[in-house]
Design an enzyme around this catalytic site. Structure first.
Site, PDB file in Angstrom:
ATOM      1  N   GLY A 122      45.387  54.979  37.855  1.00 57.18           N
ATOM      2  CA  GLY A 122      46.189  53.768  38.574  1.00 57.18           C
ATOM      3  C   GLY A 122      47.551  54.151  38.103  1.00 57.18           C
ATOM      4  O   GLY A 122      48.033  54.916  37.604  1.00 57.18           O
ATOM      5  N   ASN A 123      48.272  52.962  38.626  1.00 57.18           N
ATOM      6  CA  ASN A 123      49.643  52.774  38.078  1.00 57.18           C
ATOM      7  C   ASN A 123      50.266  51.547  37.687  1.00 57.18           C
ATOM      8  O   ASN A 123      49.512  50.627  37.612  1.00 57.18           O
ATOM      9  CB  ASN A 123      50.580  53.643  39.244  1.00 57.18           C
ATOM     10  CG  ASN A 123      50.400  52.538  40.461  1.00 57.18           C
ATOM     11  OD1 ASN A 123      50.856  51.616  40.407  1.00 57.18           O
ATOM     12  ND2 ASN A 123      49.993  53.440  41.597  1.00 57.18           N
ATOM     13  N   ARG A 124      51.550  51.294  37.488  1.00 58.24           N
ATOM     14  CA  ARG A 124      51.748  50.107  36.858  1.00 58.24           C
ATOM     15  C   ARG A 124      52.596  49.199  37.542  1.00 58.24           C
ATOM     16  O   ARG A 124      53.043  48.222  37.188  1.00 58.24           O
ATOM     17  CB  ARG A 124      53.175  50.597  35.736  1.00 58.24           C
ATOM     18  CG  ARG A 124      52.643  51.247  34.592  1.00 58.24           C
ATOM     19  CD  ARG A 124      53.972  51.747  33.412  1.00 58.24           C
ATOM     20  NE  ARG A 124      54.558  50.718  33.104  1.00 58.24           N
ATOM     21  CZ  ARG A 124      55.700  50.590  32.667  1.00 58.24           C
ATOM     22  NH1 ARG A 124      56.138  51.853  32.027  1.00 58.24           N
ATOM     23  NH2 ARG A 124      56.408  49.599  32.204  1.00 58.24           N
ATOM     24  N   SER A 125      52.250  49.180  38.859  1.00 53.50           N
ATOM     25  CA  SER A 125      52.791  48.310  39.776  1.00 53.50           C
ATOM     26  C   SER A 125      52.071  47.162  39.580  1.00 53.50           C
ATOM     27  O   SER A 125      50.627  46.977  39.549  1.00 53.50           O
ATOM     28  CB  SER A 125      52.310  48.767  41.262  1.00 53.50           C
ATOM     29  OG  SER A 125      52.641  47.762  42.254  1.00 53.50           O
TER      30      SER A 125
ATOM     31  N   ALA B 123      52.356  50.591  45.747  1.00 52.00           N
ATOM     32  CA  ALA B 123      52.379  51.855  45.061  1.00 52.00           C
ATOM     33  C   ALA B 123      51.228  52.742  44.839  1.00 52.00           C
ATOM     34  O   ALA B 123      50.221  52.463  44.188  1.00 52.00           O
ATOM     35  CB  ALA B 123      52.580  51.663  43.458  1.00 52.00           C
TER      36      ALA B 123
END
Ligand code: C5P
Length: 415
Positions: A225-228, A291
């Protein structure tokens, strides 16, 4: 701080400060600070004379915007044309307003940047005169001021007291705090707030917004995943809804409440997001604020991957580029396709590259990895780029940025 500048007496107002060429120009620096403390966003334009007293750089540092100094600066015009700047302003204040500047404003001159801005704007105009007392009391100046007042121009000051040349009399620039108080006493409706009123400029249009991250499952317990946080996309969906649009928000895994009046579809992976987006068409505007993960596991393991070796190689494949597909497949059908670009460096270069490569109408870039903005913050600063222009959105709450961005989207739709 006096009661005038305490709190947010000028909240969200966009103020264009035009600085004239007098010794009191140095006080205009303090005025910028006071206006910002009172909640205003300030851009500064200077006459040639003003630049003899104070540097444009000082105003730039205090306002957070490039200072405008000439009608003929092609780089500045490219960023925001002077007519656009005149339109941008909720109100215009000329401080200090010299005798000559008052005469030129009274006569409708447009032979330099400041006089042109004052003539071109439809926003309320205030002038704060400052000059030698004999010049102020001269019937010519008094007639010019009377003519301006007659046209609804607010005249602030001047004060009576010691003047620069060791003389005394009426002609001192009113103190910055007092100018802020007089502006606050003559309220104007900020366009960004007015634009946010219901039933606005996107009435009858369908807007699809993506927001948040995507999670790409490795196995039943792990994902990439990512930090959005999704905050920007949610704010944009809310802002579009306030403009009267029919908004569908395709949200990745986030912990955010659905904005009032917005329809929401929750998804997890890039593939699911793509499906939900295409199921949402036909639409008029697509805003890709999500994102989206760039890679996903070739296969998600059916059971938990065990710790066996010292290292683990993941076999990843590219996800579909939803934004590019939307722009390509719906060419001519959508009125506007907007992308986002979160970059850690070379923000303008990468953003303009993506604008072209993904065939977008508009891209909104922000620098991530900085302390006071970006992914998880409620605050951000960003720059929007389109084929023949760009606009800076200085650091502000994401809700305000979203209103301003939607206002730009409306402008681009009408362009
Ligand atoms: O190329 P990059 O991922 O930096 O581009 C960001 C923009 O592209 C965002 O608007 C994002 O929503 C969109 N995007 C997409 N599908 C992907 C990757 C990015 O729609 N697979």
């Amino acid at each position: 701080m006096t009661p005038a500048s305490k709190g947010h007496a000028l909240n969200a107002q966009r103020i264009l400060l035009c600085v004239g060429g007098g010794i009191a120009a140095y006080k205009a620096l303090e005025l910028v600070r006071r206006l910002r403390e009172a909640g205003a966003e300030v851009q500064v334009a200077m006459t040639a004379g003003a630049q003899q007293f104070v540097t444009p750089l000082s105003f730039q540092a205090l306002s957070g915007h490039a200072t405008r100094t000439s009608l003929w600066d092609s780089a500045a015009e490219q960023a925001m044309g002077h007519l656009e700047l005149a339109r941008w302003a909720d109100r215009v204040i000329v401080a200090p307003a010299t005798a000559d500047l008052l005469a030129r404003l009274a006569n409708g001159h447009a032979d330099d940047l400041v006089s042109t801005l004052c003539l071109a704007t439809t926003a309320p105009l205030s002038v704060a005169p400052a000059m030698n007392h004999r010049m102020w009391l001269n019937p010519a100046t008094q007639a010019n001021v009377a003519a301006l007042r007659e046209r609804g121009v607010q005249v602030i000051g001047p004060d009576d007291g010691p003047l620069a040349e060791g003389e005394s009399g009426p002609g001192r620039l009113r103190e910055p705090d007092a100018i802020v108080a007089e502006l606050a006493a003559a309220p104007v409706e900020p366009k960004s707030v007015a634009a946010a009123a219901p039933g606005g400029a996107l009435k009858g249009l369908r807007v699809v917004v993506t927001a948040g991250p995507t999670y790409e499952d490795l196995d039943p317990v792990r994902y990439l995943g990512n930090r959005s946080s999704g905050k920007m996309g949610f704010a944009v969906a809310a802002a579009a809804q306030r403009q009267g649009a029919d908004v569908l928000l395709v949200a990745g895994p986030v912990h955010l409440e659905t904005p009032a009046g917005v329809k929401r579809v929750d998804v997890r992976s890039a593939a699911q997001m793509r499906e939900a987006v295409f199921a949402a068409f036909p639409a008029d505007i697509y805003i890709g604020a999500a994102a989206v993960a760039d890679y996903t596991p070739r296969v998600a393991a059916a059971s938990k991957i065990k710790k066996t070796g010292e290292s683990l190689a993941l076999d990843l494949v590219r996800t579909p580029d939803i934004l590019s597909e939307v722009a390509a497949l719906t060419q001519g059908k959508l009125k506007l396709v907007v992308g986002f670009a979160a970059e850690t460096d070379n923000v303008a270069g990468y953003a303009r590259g993506k604008l072209v490569a993904k065939r977008l109408d508009l891209i909104v870039a922000n620098r991530v990895g900085i302390a006071d903005g970006g992914f998880e913050s409620d605050q951000n600063a960003m720059t929007a780029y389109w084929a023949d222009g760009e606009r800076d959105f200085p650091s502000a709450p994401k809700t305000q940025l979203a209103d301003d961005l939607v206002a730009l989207i409306v402008e681009r739709l009408n362009a």
